[in-house]
Structures are given as C-alpha cells and as structure tokens.
Design a protein around this motif. Sequence first.
Motif, PDB file in Angstrom:
ATOM      1  N   ASP A  43      -5.901   7.935   1.342  1.00  0.00           N
ATOM      2  CA  ASP A  43      -5.046   8.899   0.661  1.00  0.00           C
ATOM      3  C   ASP A  43      -3.629   8.683   0.426  1.00  0.00           C
ATOM      4  OD1 ASP A  43      -7.618  10.235   1.053  1.00  0.00           O
ATOM      5  OD2 ASP A  43      -6.896  11.791   2.478  1.00  0.00           O
ATOM      6  N   PHE A  44      -2.828   8.484   1.334  1.00  0.00           N
ATOM      7  CA  PHE A  44      -1.463   8.203   0.822  1.00  0.00           C
ATOM      8  C   PHE A  44      -1.317   6.894  -0.027  1.00  0.00           C
ATOM      9  CE2 PHE A  44       2.741   6.037   1.931  1.00  0.00           C
ATOM     10  CZ  PHE A  44       3.434   7.117   1.684  1.00  0.00           C
ATOM     11  N   TRP A  50      -1.935  13.166  -6.459  1.00  0.00           N
ATOM     12  CA  TRP A  50      -0.812  12.514  -6.813  1.00  0.00           C
ATOM     13  C   TRP A  50       0.452  13.466  -7.111  1.00  0.00           C
ATOM     14  CZ3 TRP A  50       2.466   9.392  -5.300  1.00  0.00           C
ATOM     15  CH2 TRP A  50       3.374   8.677  -6.266  1.00  0.00           C
ATOM     16  N   GLU A  51       0.253  14.377  -7.737  1.00  0.00           N
ATOM     17  CA  GLU A  51       1.240  15.161  -8.258  1.00  0.00           C
ATOM     18  C   GLU A  51       1.846  15.819  -7.204  1.00  0.00           C
ATOM     19  OE1 GLU A  51       2.662  15.124 -11.279  1.00  0.00           O
ATOM     20  OE2 GLU A  51       1.264  13.747 -11.713  1.00  0.00           O
ATOM     21  N   GLU A  52       1.127  16.545  -6.340  1.00  0.00           N
ATOM     22  CA  GLU A  52       1.402  16.996  -4.978  1.00  0.00           C
ATOM     23  C   GLU A  52       2.254  15.966  -4.172  1.00  0.00           C
ATOM     24  OE1 GLU A  52      -1.499  19.169  -3.020  1.00  0.00           O
ATOM     25  OE2 GLU A  52      -2.286  19.909  -4.730  1.00  0.00           O
ATOM     26  N   LEU A  53       1.821  14.786  -3.971  1.00  0.00           N
ATOM     27  CA  LEU A  53       2.317  13.948  -3.179  1.00  0.00           C
ATOM     28  C   LEU A  53       3.528  13.353  -3.866  1.00  0.00           C
ATOM     29  CD1 LEU A  53       2.220  11.939  -0.618  1.00  0.00           C
ATOM     30  CD2 LEU A  53       0.596  10.342  -2.145  1.00  0.00           C
ATOM     31  N   ARG A  54       3.810  13.136  -5.135  1.00  0.00           N
ATOM     32  CA  ARG A  54       4.909  12.709  -5.739  1.00  0.00           C
ATOM     33  C   ARG A  54       5.933  13.829  -5.355  1.00  0.00           C
ATOM     34  NH1 ARG A  54       5.337  10.640 -11.597  1.00  0.00           N
ATOM     35  NH2 ARG A  54       2.879  11.525 -11.521  1.00  0.00           N
ATOM     36  N   TRP A  66       9.063   4.658  -2.508  1.00  0.00           N
ATOM     37  CA  TRP A  66       7.695   5.118  -2.300  1.00  0.00           C
ATOM     38  C   TRP A  66       6.942   5.555  -3.538  1.00  0.00           C
ATOM     39  CZ3 TRP A  66       5.223   3.281   1.773  1.00  0.00           C
ATOM     40  CH2 TRP A  66       6.025   2.969   2.730  1.00  0.00           C
ATOM     41  N   THR A  67       7.688   6.155  -4.387  1.00  0.00           N
ATOM     42  CA  THR A  67       6.890   6.771  -5.543  1.00  0.00           C
ATOM     43  C   THR A  67       6.576   5.406  -6.512  1.00  0.00           C
ATOM     44  OG1 THR A  67       8.298   8.776  -5.612  1.00  0.00           O
ATOM     45  CG2 THR A  67       7.700   7.953  -7.833  1.00  0.00           C
ATOM     46  N   ALA A  68       7.404   4.398  -6.548  1.00  0.00           N
ATOM     47  CA  ALA A  68       7.010   3.355  -7.424  1.00  0.00           C
ATOM     48  C   ALA A  68       5.737   2.671  -6.588  1.00  0.00           C
ATOM     49  CB  ALA A  68       8.146   2.419  -7.597  1.00  0.00           C
ATOM     50  N   LYS A  69       5.832   2.410  -5.404  1.00  0.00           N
ATOM     51  CA  LYS A  69       4.879   1.629  -4.693  1.00  0.00           C
ATOM     52  C   LYS A  69       3.157   2.313  -4.806  1.00  0.00           C
ATOM     53  CE  LYS A  69       2.702  -0.603  -1.288  1.00  0.00           C
ATOM     54  NZ  LYS A  69       2.037  -1.961  -1.893  1.00  0.00           N
TER      55      LYS A  69
END
Length: 131
Positions: A43-44, A50-54, A66-69
């Motif tokens: 998941d990660f 993705w929008e929530e994780l970002r 982390w965002t770029a990865k």
Amino acid sequence: SGKNVEASLVANWNAIPKKCNNTARETGYRVFGVRVAVFCDGDFWHGRNWEELRVRLAQGTNAAYWTAKIESNIERDRLNTALLEKQGWRVIRLWETDIKRDPRAAADMIREIVFERKGLRSTGGNRTQSK
C-alpha cells in the motif's frame, strides 16, 4: 497474507517469480501458458489512496524524497502494466491490505482469471470446460 496467495499460485498453477518480457521489474508471479502476471503491491510503496498519502507525506520528514519515490513507483507500475498488456498479458494488481484482509478472495479472483484464460470456468473448485 500475501504468503497464502503466493503459496496458492505456486501449488495450483506452477507460477514462479519471473520477469515478464522486457519489464523493468519482476512481476510478483507469472502463470505459465496463460500470460497472467500477478503483482502484490504494498500500500505505501505503490501509492494506495495516493491523494491522502501525499498529504500525509507532505507533513512528514523528507517529504520531497518520499513523494517523488512513491510517484515514480506509481508511474513505473503504470508503464509496466501497459507494456505487459500490450504483449498480451492479463495483469492482476492486488493491494497488500486486501490480501491480508481476505487472502482467499484474492486467490479466488486469480483462479477465476486463470481459468478464464485457459478456457475453463470454475464452479466452486471444480473445473469445467467453457462453451
């Protein structure tokens, strides 16, 4: 867990971890003879929701990294899926939490697709020829 899905793939369909025709990364499993590639995506690492994780990543340490990865992983997954599909593969992408929540459902979905690709249909564990 993902291990249950992996064990089922190996035991039932002689699936093995294998690169599939020029992809940039290994598929989770390839089922021989039916061109089914199965990915068990964390998941990660693969950007579920993705929008929530970002948003959460933006508030944490080393946010730009982390965002770029994760964005590069999402793009690589998209490109690999498109390449495999263009080569005639049926790509199944399963999320880690879905597998953990109900490994049998994940295995059943894979089984149905494998049977479909083999020209069979599943009837509660029995195999019958499709018409």
